[in-house]
Design a protein around this motif. Structure first.
Motif, PDB file in Angstrom:
ATOM      1  N   LEU A 160       0.546 -15.049  12.290  1.00 27.10           N
ATOM      2  CA  LEU A 160       1.453 -13.937  12.572  1.00 27.10           C
ATOM      3  C   LEU A 160       2.851 -14.472  12.301  1.00 27.10           C
ATOM      4  O   LEU A 160       3.171 -15.606  12.685  1.00 27.10           O
ATOM      5  CB  LEU A 160       1.334 -13.493  14.023  1.00 27.10           C
ATOM      6  CG  LEU A 160      -0.058 -13.050  14.483  1.00 27.10           C
ATOM      7  CD1 LEU A 160      -0.053 -12.778  15.975  1.00 27.10           C
ATOM      8  CD2 LEU A 160      -0.508 -11.832  13.704  1.00 27.10           C
ATOM      9  N   GLU A 177       3.615   2.222   2.719  1.00 27.37           N
ATOM     10  CA  GLU A 177       3.877   1.059   3.567  1.00 27.37           C
ATOM     11  C   GLU A 177       5.287   0.524   3.302  1.00 27.37           C
ATOM     12  O   GLU A 177       5.746   0.486   2.165  1.00 27.37           O
ATOM     13  CB  GLU A 177       2.834  -0.018   3.258  1.00 27.37           C
ATOM     14  CG  GLU A 177       2.889  -1.238   4.140  1.00 27.37           C
ATOM     15  CD  GLU A 177       1.769  -2.221   3.831  1.00 27.37           C
ATOM     16  OE1 GLU A 177       1.222  -2.793   4.774  1.00 27.37           O
ATOM     17  OE2 GLU A 177       1.436  -2.411   2.644  1.00 27.37           O
ATOM     18  N   ASP A 192       6.502  -4.541   6.524  1.00 24.11           N
ATOM     19  CA  ASP A 192       5.157  -4.540   7.088  1.00 24.11           C
ATOM     20  C   ASP A 192       4.146  -5.155   6.123  1.00 24.11           C
ATOM     21  O   ASP A 192       3.195  -5.810   6.542  1.00 24.11           O
ATOM     22  CB  ASP A 192       4.733  -3.115   7.457  1.00 24.11           C
ATOM     23  CG  ASP A 192       5.626  -2.508   8.524  1.00 24.11           C
ATOM     24  OD1 ASP A 192       6.083  -3.259   9.421  1.00 24.11           O
ATOM     25  OD2 ASP A 192       5.893  -1.291   8.464  1.00 24.11           O
ATOM     26  N   THR A 193       4.374  -4.962   4.820  1.00 28.11           N
ATOM     27  CA  THR A 193       3.487  -5.546   3.813  1.00 28.11           C
ATOM     28  C   THR A 193       3.450  -7.053   3.929  1.00 28.11           C
ATOM     29  O   THR A 193       2.377  -7.656   3.949  1.00 28.11           O
ATOM     30  CB  THR A 193       3.954  -5.164   2.388  1.00 28.11           C
ATOM     31  OG1 THR A 193       3.930  -3.747   2.247  1.00 28.11           O
ATOM     32  CG2 THR A 193       3.067  -5.804   1.327  1.00 28.11           C
ATOM     33  N   GLU A 251      -8.605 -16.999   3.819  1.00 33.51           N
ATOM     34  CA  GLU A 251      -8.952 -15.591   3.645  1.00 33.51           C
ATOM     35  C   GLU A 251     -10.417 -15.485   3.212  1.00 33.51           C
ATOM     36  O   GLU A 251     -10.902 -16.272   2.416  1.00 33.51           O
ATOM     37  CB  GLU A 251      -8.044 -14.964   2.588  1.00 33.51           C
ATOM     38  CG  GLU A 251      -8.236 -13.478   2.422  1.00 33.51           C
ATOM     39  CD  GLU A 251      -7.237 -12.859   1.451  1.00 33.51           C
ATOM     40  OE1 GLU A 251      -7.047 -11.637   1.531  1.00 33.51           O
ATOM     41  OE2 GLU A 251      -6.655 -13.586   0.626  1.00 33.51           O
ATOM     42  N   GLU A 283      -0.763 -12.594   7.341  1.00 31.90           N
ATOM     43  CA  GLU A 283      -1.867 -12.702   8.299  1.00 31.90           C
ATOM     44  C   GLU A 283      -3.221 -12.690   7.583  1.00 31.90           C
ATOM     45  O   GLU A 283      -4.105 -13.490   7.898  1.00 31.90           O
ATOM     46  CB  GLU A 283      -1.815 -11.580   9.329  1.00 31.90           C
ATOM     47  CG  GLU A 283      -2.898 -11.717  10.387  1.00 31.90           C
ATOM     48  CD  GLU A 283      -2.854 -10.652  11.463  1.00 31.90           C
ATOM     49  OE1 GLU A 283      -3.644 -10.781  12.414  1.00 31.90           O
ATOM     50  OE2 GLU A 283      -2.074  -9.696  11.347  1.00 31.90           O
ATOM     51  N   GLU A 284      -3.396 -11.784   6.611  1.00 29.74           N
ATOM     52  CA  GLU A 284      -4.659 -11.711   5.882  1.00 29.74           C
ATOM     53  C   GLU A 284      -4.968 -13.013   5.157  1.00 29.74           C
ATOM     54  O   GLU A 284      -6.106 -13.477   5.155  1.00 29.74           O
ATOM     55  CB  GLU A 284      -4.625 -10.574   4.847  1.00 29.74           C
ATOM     56  CG  GLU A 284      -4.727  -9.193   5.429  1.00 29.74           C
ATOM     57  CD  GLU A 284      -4.594  -8.099   4.364  1.00 29.74           C
ATOM     58  OE1 GLU A 284      -4.552  -8.409   3.153  1.00 29.74           O
ATOM     59  OE2 GLU A 284      -4.526  -6.919   4.765  1.00 29.74           O
ATOM     60  N   GLU A 288       0.863  -1.173   0.000  1.00 31.87           N
ATOM     61  CA  GLU A 288       0.000   0.000   0.000  1.00 31.87           C
ATOM     62  C   GLU A 288       0.903   1.228   0.000  1.00 31.87           C
ATOM     63  O   GLU A 288       2.031   1.185   0.507  1.00 31.87           O
ATOM     64  CB  GLU A 288      -0.902  -0.019   1.232  1.00 31.87           C
ATOM     65  CG  GLU A 288      -1.877  -1.181   1.200  1.00 31.87           C
ATOM     66  CD  GLU A 288      -2.738  -1.281   2.447  1.00 31.87           C
ATOM     67  OE1 GLU A 288      -2.593  -0.458   3.369  1.00 31.87           O
ATOM     68  OE2 GLU A 288      -3.555  -2.209   2.503  1.00 31.87           O
ATOM     69  N   ARG A 327       4.201  -9.045   6.399  1.00 30.90           N
ATOM     70  CA  ARG A 327       3.579  -9.497   7.646  1.00 30.90           C
ATOM     71  C   ARG A 327       2.058  -9.357   7.576  1.00 30.90           C
ATOM     72  O   ARG A 327       1.319 -10.248   7.982  1.00 30.90           O
ATOM     73  CB  ARG A 327       4.157  -8.727   8.827  1.00 30.90           C
ATOM     74  CG  ARG A 327       5.652  -9.079   9.029  1.00 30.90           C
ATOM     75  CD  ARG A 327       6.363  -8.202  10.031  1.00 30.90           C
ATOM     76  NE  ARG A 327       5.755  -8.308  11.332  1.00 30.90           N
ATOM     77  CZ  ARG A 327       5.406  -7.256  12.100  1.00 30.90           C
ATOM     78  NH1 ARG A 327       5.617  -6.035  11.685  1.00 30.90           N
ATOM     79  NH2 ARG A 327       4.868  -7.447  13.271  1.00 30.90           N
ATOM     80  N   ARG A 328       1.576  -8.221   7.054  1.00 31.17           N
ATOM     81  CA  ARG A 328       0.134  -7.996   6.919  1.00 31.17           C
ATOM     82  C   ARG A 328      -0.498  -9.004   5.965  1.00 31.17           C
ATOM     83  O   ARG A 328      -1.527  -9.609   6.263  1.00 31.17           O
ATOM     84  CB  ARG A 328      -0.120  -6.564   6.415  1.00 31.17           C
ATOM     85  CG  ARG A 328      -1.579  -6.275   6.076  1.00 31.17           C
ATOM     86  CD  ARG A 328      -1.791  -4.877   5.527  1.00 31.17           C
ATOM     87  NE  ARG A 328      -0.978  -4.514   4.383  1.00 31.17           N
ATOM     88  CZ  ARG A 328      -1.206  -4.905   3.120  1.00 31.17           C
ATOM     89  NH1 ARG A 328      -2.221  -5.706   2.846  1.00 31.17           N
ATOM     90  NH2 ARG A 328      -0.407  -4.507   2.144  1.00 31.17           N
ATOM     91  N   GLU A 329       0.143  -9.194   4.824  1.00 30.42           N
ATOM     92  CA  GLU A 329      -0.410 -10.089   3.808  1.00 30.42           C
ATOM     93  C   GLU A 329      -0.456 -11.545   4.284  1.00 30.42           C
ATOM     94  O   GLU A 329      -1.419 -12.252   4.019  1.00 30.42           O
ATOM     95  CB  GLU A 329       0.393  -9.976   2.509  1.00 30.42           C
ATOM     96  CG  GLU A 329       0.140  -8.698   1.747  1.00 30.42           C
ATOM     97  CD  GLU A 329      -1.178  -8.700   0.977  1.00 30.42           C
ATOM     98  OE1 GLU A 329      -1.795  -9.766   0.808  1.00 30.42           O
ATOM     99  OE2 GLU A 329      -1.580  -7.613   0.525  1.00 30.42           O
TER     100      GLU A 329
END
Length: 152
Positions: free
Chosen positions: A61, A44, A48-49, A106, A55-56, A41, A51-53
């Motif tokens: 985690l 970003e 961090d991308t 997801e 998890e999504e 994003e 890690r976020r992706e």
């Protein structure tokens, strides 16, 4: 010709001889296995991308343990209104390990299923090319961070 740049981050997560993958609906209705990850994003950090992706797409985690390399692609394809798009993708490939969460699929996202796949069975899966590239980076750990193409 319109130019488009997409930067994305993906994770190679291996545990007990298995690779964490997500399944994505592919072209023509054929699902393909992909690495968990996706597009950055605006603003970003790629760390961090990823890690976020993860998890999504998987429910896990993760802790990033290494930057394995960078892979770049470029292709041209038709777009709307008869225009052509010159698309470049820059994909950062990280190694990560699970630190928490639970495996889940997801909902309303780009993938439909998350699963652990035995490393020795990955070559038999319908998968995108990045899975093979990322596994080469993970196995070879080239100092340049670039997976050399496989001959033949």
């Amino acid at each position: 010709m319109r130019q488009k740049l997409r930067v994305a981050a993906y994770a190679v997560v291996v545990r007990e001889g298995q690779l964490l993958l997500a399944r994505s609906p592919g072209p023509g209705g054929v699902s393909e296995w992909v690495l968990p990850g996706g597009g950055m994003e605006h603003g970003e950090d790629p760390y961090d991308t990823v890690r976020r992706e993860v998890e999504e797409e998987t429910g896990y985690l993760v802790e990033v343990t290494a930057l394995l390399g960078v892979h770049s692609t470029r292709r041209t394809f038709p777009a709307r209104f008869g225009r052509t798009v010159d698309h470049q993708g820059v994909r950062l490939v990280y190694e990560a390990r699970v630190t928490g969460g639970e495996l889940r699929h997801e909902v309303n996202g780009s993938t439909e299923l998350a699963a652990w796949q035995p490393l020795d069975a990955v070559s038999g899966l319908t998968r995108i090319r990045l899975v093979d590239i990322a596994l080469r980076l993970w196995r070879q750990r080239p100092p340049t961070g670039r997976a050399e193409p496989v001959e033949g």
